[in-house]
Write a protein that holds these residues in place. Structure first.
Motif, short mmCIF file in Angstrom:
data_model
loop_
_atom_site.label_atom_id
_atom_site.label_comp_id
_atom_site.label_asym_id
_atom_site.label_seq_id
_atom_site.Cartn_x
_atom_site.Cartn_y
_atom_site.Cartn_z
N GLU A 34 0.84 -1.21 0.00
CA GLU A 34 0.00 0.00 0.00
C GLU A 34 0.87 1.26 0.00
N SER A 35 1.94 1.25 0.77
CA SER A 35 2.85 2.40 0.80
C SER A 35 3.50 2.63 -0.56
N GLN A 36 3.88 1.56 -1.23
CA GLN A 36 4.46 1.70 -2.57
C GLN A 36 3.46 2.31 -3.53
N ALA A 37 2.22 1.86 -3.48
CA ALA A 37 1.20 2.40 -4.39
C ALA A 37 0.93 3.88 -4.09
N ARG A 38 0.83 4.23 -2.82
CA ARG A 38 0.62 5.63 -2.45
C ARG A 38 1.81 6.49 -2.88
N GLY A 39 3.01 5.96 -2.73
CA GLY A 39 4.21 6.68 -3.16
C GLY A 39 4.22 6.92 -4.66
N ALA A 40 3.79 5.91 -5.42
CA ALA A 40 3.72 6.06 -6.87
C ALA A 40 2.70 7.14 -7.24
N LYS A 99 3.61 10.76 -9.14
CA LYS A 99 2.92 11.12 -10.38
C LYS A 99 2.23 12.47 -10.25
N ILE A 100 1.55 12.70 -9.15
CA ILE A 100 0.85 13.96 -8.92
C ILE A 100 1.85 15.11 -8.80
N ARG A 101 2.91 14.87 -8.05
CA ARG A 101 3.96 15.88 -7.88
C ARG A 101 4.52 16.30 -9.24
N SER A 102 4.83 15.33 -10.07
CA SER A 102 5.37 15.61 -11.40
C SER A 102 4.38 16.40 -12.24
N ALA A 103 3.10 16.04 -12.16
CA ALA A 103 2.07 16.74 -12.94
C ALA A 103 1.94 18.19 -12.50
N ILE A 104 1.98 18.44 -11.19
CA ILE A 104 1.86 19.80 -10.67
C ILE A 104 3.04 20.65 -11.13
N ARG A 141 -5.63 22.80 -16.27
CA ARG A 141 -6.31 21.50 -16.09
C ARG A 141 -5.83 20.49 -17.14
N GLN A 142 -5.76 20.91 -18.39
CA GLN A 142 -5.33 20.01 -19.47
C GLN A 142 -3.88 19.58 -19.30
N ARG A 143 -3.05 20.48 -18.82
CA ARG A 143 -1.63 20.12 -18.64
C ARG A 143 -1.45 19.15 -17.49
N ILE A 144 -2.22 19.30 -16.45
CA ILE A 144 -2.17 18.33 -15.34
C ILE A 144 -2.64 16.97 -15.84
N LEU A 145 -3.76 16.95 -16.53
CA LEU A 145 -4.31 15.70 -17.05
C LEU A 145 -3.32 15.03 -18.02
N LYS A 146 -2.73 15.82 -18.90
CA LYS A 146 -1.76 15.29 -19.85
C LYS A 146 -0.56 14.67 -19.12
N SER A 147 -0.08 15.36 -18.12
CA SER A 147 1.06 14.87 -17.36
C SER A 147 0.71 13.62 -16.57
N LEU A 148 -0.47 13.58 -15.98
CA LEU A 148 -0.90 12.38 -15.24
C LEU A 148 -1.05 11.18 -16.18
N SER A 149 -1.54 11.44 -17.38
CA SER A 149 -1.74 10.36 -18.36
C SER A 149 -0.43 9.85 -18.93
N ALA A 150 0.57 10.72 -19.01
CA ALA A 150 1.84 10.34 -19.63
C ALA A 150 2.74 9.57 -18.69
N SER A 151 2.72 9.91 -17.41
CA SER A 151 3.64 9.26 -16.47
C SER A 151 3.09 7.92 -16.03
N LYS A 152 4.01 7.06 -15.64
CA LYS A 152 3.61 5.71 -15.21
C LYS A 152 3.95 5.48 -13.78
#
Length: 192
Positions: free
Chosen positions: A61-67, A71-76, A181-192
């Protein structure tokens, strides 16, 4: 004798093909990984190993939350830099904040705070358990999912960003709301 020769050649070709694979063996898929791949914006998975089942689950669970947080940090960061490369982002105290260019750790703190606020809204949706009796080791995979749709997730991120920055910077985001909003969504969709 000819039949024996042909069957021996076929067997050596099969064995040779397996040993010549430079990538290794294909591993069995896992339902938690497959679920994450079906909705990579709203889902992440983690894997934990431990001799205690509960601890292995907590690690997963910690690994999933960290991921999610990464991802969110990178998008912001990506969306904010694209909206205004000169935008000064302040810490919680709007009156005595420090600019990003002067205080990189301050920007990291508020971005991390936003990511963690969003990550608090995720729940486990699937758990896959394995137990190796020889090693007495639990391996647990967990798929975590954001409690809401993608639009709600992006809105949650934007609202949390606005809580962390001064009014003048909020105005920049609001003026470019659709673009942000679109840039956050784009970044969230692009990162894994």
């Amino acid at each position: 004798m000819t039949a024996l020769l042909f069957s021996a050649c076929g067997a050596s070709q099969k064995a040779g093909a397996k040993s010549n694979n430079p990538y290794g063996e294909v591993m069995e898929s896992n339902v938690c990984i497959e679920m994450q791949e079906q909705d990579p914006v709203r889902r992440q998975y983690g894997m934990g190993q431990h001799f205690k089942e509960a601890t292995a689950g907590n690690i997963a669970e910690s690994q999933a939350r960290g991921a999610f947080a990464r991802k969110i940090r990178s998008a912001i960061i990506s969306a904010t830099e694209e909206i205004s490369s000169s935008m000064e982002v302040y810490s919680r105290d709007n009156q005595t904040g420090a600019s990003v260019s002067d205080q990189n750790s301050t920007s990291n703190d508020w971005v991390d705070a936003v990511a963690m606020a969003v990550v608090n809204n995720v729940v486990p949706v699937k758990t896959q358990r394995y137990y190796n009796s020889e090693k007495q080791l639990w391996t647990i995979f967990k798929c975590m999912e954001y409690k809401g749709d993608v639009d709600q997730m992006v809105s949650n991120i934007i609202e949390n960003v606005k809580e962390q920055i001064p009014q003048q910077e909020k105005a920049k985001i609001e003026a470019n709301n659709d673009k942000y909003r679109q840039r956050i969504l784009k970044s969230l969709s692009a990162s894994k």
